[in-house]
Design a protein around this motif. Structure first.
Motif, PDB file in Angstrom:
ATOM      1  N   ALA A   1       4.304   3.589 -12.697  1.00  0.00           N
ATOM      2  CA  ALA A   1       4.993   4.666 -11.982  1.00  0.00           C
ATOM      3  C   ALA A   1       6.237   5.043 -12.784  1.00  0.00           C
ATOM      4  CB  ALA A   1       5.378   4.208 -10.578  1.00  0.00           C
ATOM      5  N   THR A   2       6.557   6.332 -12.797  1.00  0.00           N
ATOM      6  CA  THR A   2       7.732   6.814 -13.522  1.00  0.00           C
ATOM      7  C   THR A   2       8.530   7.769 -12.639  1.00  0.00           C
ATOM      8  OG1 THR A   2       6.477   8.650 -14.479  1.00  0.00           O
ATOM      9  CG2 THR A   2       6.602   6.614 -15.785  1.00  0.00           C
ATOM     10  N   GLY A   3       9.750   8.023 -13.055  1.00  0.00           N
ATOM     11  CA  GLY A   3      10.596   9.023 -12.405  1.00  0.00           C
ATOM     12  C   GLY A   3      10.802   8.783 -10.924  1.00  0.00           C
ATOM     13  N   GLY A   4      10.675   9.861 -10.163  1.00  0.00           N
ATOM     14  CA  GLY A   4      10.900   9.810  -8.722  1.00  0.00           C
ATOM     15  C   GLY A   4       9.909   8.913  -8.005  1.00  0.00           C
ATOM     16  N   GLU A   5       8.666   8.887  -8.492  1.00  0.00           N
ATOM     17  CA  GLU A   5       7.670   8.013  -7.867  1.00  0.00           C
ATOM     18  C   GLU A   5       8.099   6.554  -8.005  1.00  0.00           C
ATOM     19  OE1 GLU A   5       2.868   7.316  -7.966  1.00  0.00           O
ATOM     20  OE2 GLU A   5       3.910   7.465  -9.895  1.00  0.00           O
ATOM     21  N   ARG A   6       8.574   6.169  -9.196  1.00  0.00           N
ATOM     22  CA  ARG A   6       9.022   4.792  -9.407  1.00  0.00           C
ATOM     23  C   ARG A   6      10.188   4.467  -8.476  1.00  0.00           C
ATOM     24  NH1 ARG A   6      12.351   1.174 -11.246  1.00  0.00           N
ATOM     25  NH2 ARG A   6      11.576  -0.623 -12.397  1.00  0.00           N
ATOM     26  N   SER A   7      11.140   5.379  -8.376  1.00  0.00           N
ATOM     27  CA  SER A   7      12.303   5.156  -7.500  1.00  0.00           C
ATOM     28  C   SER A   7      11.872   4.980  -6.048  1.00  0.00           C
ATOM     29  CB  SER A   7      13.281   6.327  -7.605  1.00  0.00           C
ATOM     30  OG  SER A   7      13.776   6.430  -8.911  1.00  0.00           O
ATOM     31  N   ARG A   8      10.944   5.802  -5.602  1.00  0.00           N
ATOM     32  CA  ARG A   8      10.465   5.729  -4.217  1.00  0.00           C
ATOM     33  C   ARG A   8       9.746   4.406  -3.960  1.00  0.00           C
ATOM     34  NH1 ARG A   8       5.660   6.667  -2.048  1.00  0.00           N
ATOM     35  NH2 ARG A   8       4.789   7.628  -3.916  1.00  0.00           N
ATOM     36  N   LEU A   9       8.892   3.999  -4.898  1.00  0.00           N
ATOM     37  CA  LEU A   9       8.142   2.759  -4.717  1.00  0.00           C
ATOM     38  C   LEU A   9       9.045   1.533  -4.842  1.00  0.00           C
ATOM     39  CD1 LEU A   9       4.894   3.743  -6.631  1.00  0.00           C
ATOM     40  CD2 LEU A   9       5.228   3.600  -4.142  1.00  0.00           C
ATOM     41  N   TRP A  10      10.032   1.606  -5.725  1.00  0.00           N
ATOM     42  CA  TRP A  10      11.000   0.502  -5.843  1.00  0.00           C
ATOM     43  C   TRP A  10      11.759   0.349  -4.520  1.00  0.00           C
ATOM     44  CZ3 TRP A  10      11.458  -3.115  -9.531  1.00  0.00           C
ATOM     45  CH2 TRP A  10      12.589  -3.937  -9.483  1.00  0.00           C
ATOM     46  N   ALA A  11      12.150   1.470  -3.931  1.00  0.00           N
ATOM     47  CA  ALA A  11      12.855   1.435  -2.642  1.00  0.00           C
ATOM     48  C   ALA A  11      11.958   0.820  -1.563  1.00  0.00           C
ATOM     49  CB  ALA A  11      13.304   2.834  -2.245  1.00  0.00           C
TER      50      ALA A  11
ATOM     51  N   GLU B   1       0.843  -1.191   0.000  1.00  0.00           N
ATOM     52  CA  GLU B   1       0.000   0.000   0.000  1.00  0.00           C
ATOM     53  C   GLU B   1       0.877   1.240   0.000  1.00  0.00           C
ATOM     54  OE1 GLU B   1      -2.353  -0.714   3.493  1.00  0.00           O
ATOM     55  OE2 GLU B   1      -3.865  -1.826   2.356  1.00  0.00           O
ATOM     56  N   ASP B   2       0.458   2.236  -0.755  1.00  0.00           N
ATOM     57  CA  ASP B   2       1.125   3.533  -0.784  1.00  0.00           C
ATOM     58  C   ASP B   2       0.039   4.578  -0.632  1.00  0.00           C
ATOM     59  OD1 ASP B   2       3.378   5.321  -1.154  1.00  0.00           O
ATOM     60  OD2 ASP B   2       2.501   5.797  -3.107  1.00  0.00           O
TER      61      ASP B   2
ATOM     62  N   LEU C   1      -2.114   0.975  -8.784  1.00  0.00           N
ATOM     63  CA  LEU C   1      -3.549   0.756  -8.948  1.00  0.00           C
ATOM     64  C   LEU C   1      -4.270   1.804  -8.110  1.00  0.00           C
ATOM     65  CD1 LEU C   1      -3.394  -3.110  -8.491  1.00  0.00           C
ATOM     66  CD2 LEU C   1      -3.625  -1.877 -10.658  1.00  0.00           C
ATOM     67  N   GLU C   2      -4.932   2.726  -8.795  1.00  0.00           N
ATOM     68  CA  GLU C   2      -5.626   3.820  -8.110  1.00  0.00           C
ATOM     69  C   GLU C   2      -7.117   3.540  -8.070  1.00  0.00           C
ATOM     70  OE1 GLU C   2      -4.454   7.085 -10.626  1.00  0.00           O
ATOM     71  OE2 GLU C   2      -2.662   7.455  -9.419  1.00  0.00           O
ATOM     72  N   ALA C   3      -7.724   3.710  -6.902  1.00  0.00           N
ATOM     73  CA  ALA C   3      -9.157   3.481  -6.747  1.00  0.00           C
ATOM     74  C   ALA C   3      -9.936   4.427  -7.655  1.00  0.00           C
ATOM     75  CB  ALA C   3      -9.575   3.686  -5.298  1.00  0.00           C
TER      76      ALA C   3
ATOM     77  N   PRO D   1      -3.481   5.721  -0.435  1.00  0.00           N
ATOM     78  CA  PRO D   1      -4.707   5.077  -0.923  1.00  0.00           C
ATOM     79  C   PRO D   1      -4.463   4.138  -2.112  1.00  0.00           C
ATOM     80  CG  PRO D   1      -4.588   7.305  -1.763  1.00  0.00           C
ATOM     81  CD  PRO D   1      -3.405   7.129  -0.828  1.00  0.00           C
ATOM     82  N   HIS D   2      -3.252   4.110  -2.642  1.00  0.00           N
ATOM     83  CA  HIS D   2      -2.951   3.320  -3.828  1.00  0.00           C
ATOM     84  C   HIS D   2      -2.380   1.949  -3.467  1.00  0.00           C
ATOM     85  CE1 HIS D   2      -3.729   7.052  -5.751  1.00  0.00           C
ATOM     86  NE2 HIS D   2      -2.555   7.593  -5.453  1.00  0.00           N
ATOM     87  N   LEU D   3      -2.567   1.020  -4.380  1.00  0.00           N
ATOM     88  CA  LEU D   3      -1.987  -0.314  -4.265  1.00  0.00           C
ATOM     89  C   LEU D   3      -0.882  -0.398  -5.308  1.00  0.00           C
ATOM     90  CD1 LEU D   3      -5.394  -2.223  -4.166  1.00  0.00           C
ATOM     91  CD2 LEU D   3      -4.082  -1.318  -2.242  1.00  0.00           C
ATOM     92  N   VAL D   4       0.236  -1.025  -4.952  1.00  0.00           N
ATOM     93  CA  VAL D   4       1.403  -1.043  -5.837  1.00  0.00           C
ATOM     94  C   VAL D   4       1.892  -2.477  -6.012  1.00  0.00           C
ATOM     95  CG1 VAL D   4       3.737  -0.169  -6.206  1.00  0.00           C
ATOM     96  CG2 VAL D   4       2.052   1.259  -5.020  1.00  0.00           C
ATOM     97  N   ALA D   5       2.022  -2.897  -7.283  1.00  0.00           N
ATOM     98  CA  ALA D   5       2.505  -4.242  -7.615  1.00  0.00           C
ATOM     99  C   ALA D   5       3.704  -4.128  -8.553  1.00  0.00           C
ATOM    100  CB  ALA D   5       1.386  -5.040  -8.285  1.00  0.00           C
ATOM    101  N   LEU D   6       4.465  -5.203  -8.635  1.00  0.00           N
ATOM    102  CA  LEU D   6       5.585  -5.278  -9.576  1.00  0.00           C
ATOM    103  C   LEU D   6       5.200  -6.219 -10.701  1.00  0.00           C
ATOM    104  CD1 LEU D   6       8.619  -5.607  -7.128  1.00  0.00           C
ATOM    105  CD2 LEU D   6       7.728  -3.537  -8.223  1.00  0.00           C
ATOM    106  N   ALA D   7       5.349  -5.769 -11.950  1.00  0.00           N
ATOM    107  CA  ALA D   7       5.042  -6.597 -13.122  1.00  0.00           C
ATOM    108  C   ALA D   7       6.262  -7.445 -13.438  1.00  0.00           C
ATOM    109  CB  ALA D   7       4.639  -5.718 -14.308  1.00  0.00           C
ATOM    110  N   MET D   8       6.456  -8.518 -12.657  1.00  0.00           N
ATOM    111  CA  MET D   8       7.720  -9.242 -12.723  1.00  0.00           C
ATOM    112  C   MET D   8       7.644 -10.611 -13.372  1.00  0.00           C
ATOM    113  SD  MET D   8       8.220 -10.212  -8.781  1.00  0.00           S
ATOM    114  CE  MET D   8       7.001 -11.102  -7.884  1.00  0.00           C
ATOM    115  N   ASN D   9       6.467 -11.195 -13.541  1.00  0.00           N
ATOM    116  CA  ASN D   9       6.332 -12.485 -14.213  1.00  0.00           C
ATOM    117  C   ASN D   9       7.206 -13.560 -13.569  1.00  0.00           C
ATOM    118  OD1 ASN D   9       5.207 -14.190 -16.087  1.00  0.00           O
ATOM    119  ND2 ASN D   9       6.653 -13.659 -17.703  1.00  0.00           N
TER     120      ASN D   9
END
Length: 168
Positions: free
Chosen positions: A116-126, A70-71, A151-153, A73-81
């Motif tokens: 997610a892109t840019g700084g948001e992607r870096s923050r969520l990856w961390a 969770e981030d 994933l945004e509601a 209100p958002h849900l965050v997943a990795l598209a990793m297969n």
């Protein structure tokens, strides 16, 4: 760094084993009518949700169980297969049709997906790296960058908002 302290490249289980675990998880979810198989993220851990997408070719509903954090209100997943090459089908479906539904341990929610892109992607990856310290090493096994999917509601407009929209 000494030879004994050299970091090893993480080894993944064989692909057949990963697919077996996925099948068993989905089977348990179905067998118990969704009462088992989904959970909310725990402290320094991830949760499991069921994501229902629209097939990019067939237009049919497709369901998959995905790890998430969770981030706000958002849900965050990795598209990793499963850290295999190629994008997971659910991510390809979301890129074609970003509207989806998630089933959580506490109920269902309509969502809209985006990468997610840019700084948001870096923050969520961390954030994911805090859960799995080997994340970067696993990601290096893939030939392309692993998408961080937000994933945004999607909130249904209430009767007042619908009336205002009609009058505009």
């Amino acid at each position: 760094m000494s030879v004994g302290r050299r970091r090893k490249t993480p080894r993944l289980p064989p692909r057949w084993f990963i697919r077996l675990v996925w099948s068993l998880h989905r089977g348990a979810y179905r067998f118990f009518g969704g009462r088992i198989g989904l959970w909310r993220p725990r402290a320094r851990g991830w949760g499991a949700l069921r994501l229902t997408t629209t097939g990019r070719r067939t237009g049919r509903q497709r369901g998959v169980i995905v790890a998430y954090v969770e981030d706000g209100p958002h849900l965050v997943a990795l598209a990793m297969n499963g850290w295999d090459a190629g994008e997971p089908a659910w991510w390809l479906n979301l890129r074609a049709h970003p509207e989806a539904t998630v089933d959580l341990a506490g109920g269902s929610l309509p969502v809209r997906a985006r990468a997610a892109t840019g700084g948001e992607r870096s923050r969520l990856w961390a954030r994911w790296r805090q859960i799995d310290p080997h994340l970067d090493a696993y990601a290096a096994l893939r030939p392309s960058e692993t998408a961080v999917v937000v994933l945004e509601a999607v909130l249904d407009p209430g009767p007042e908002e619908q009336a205002t929209a009609r009058n505009d």
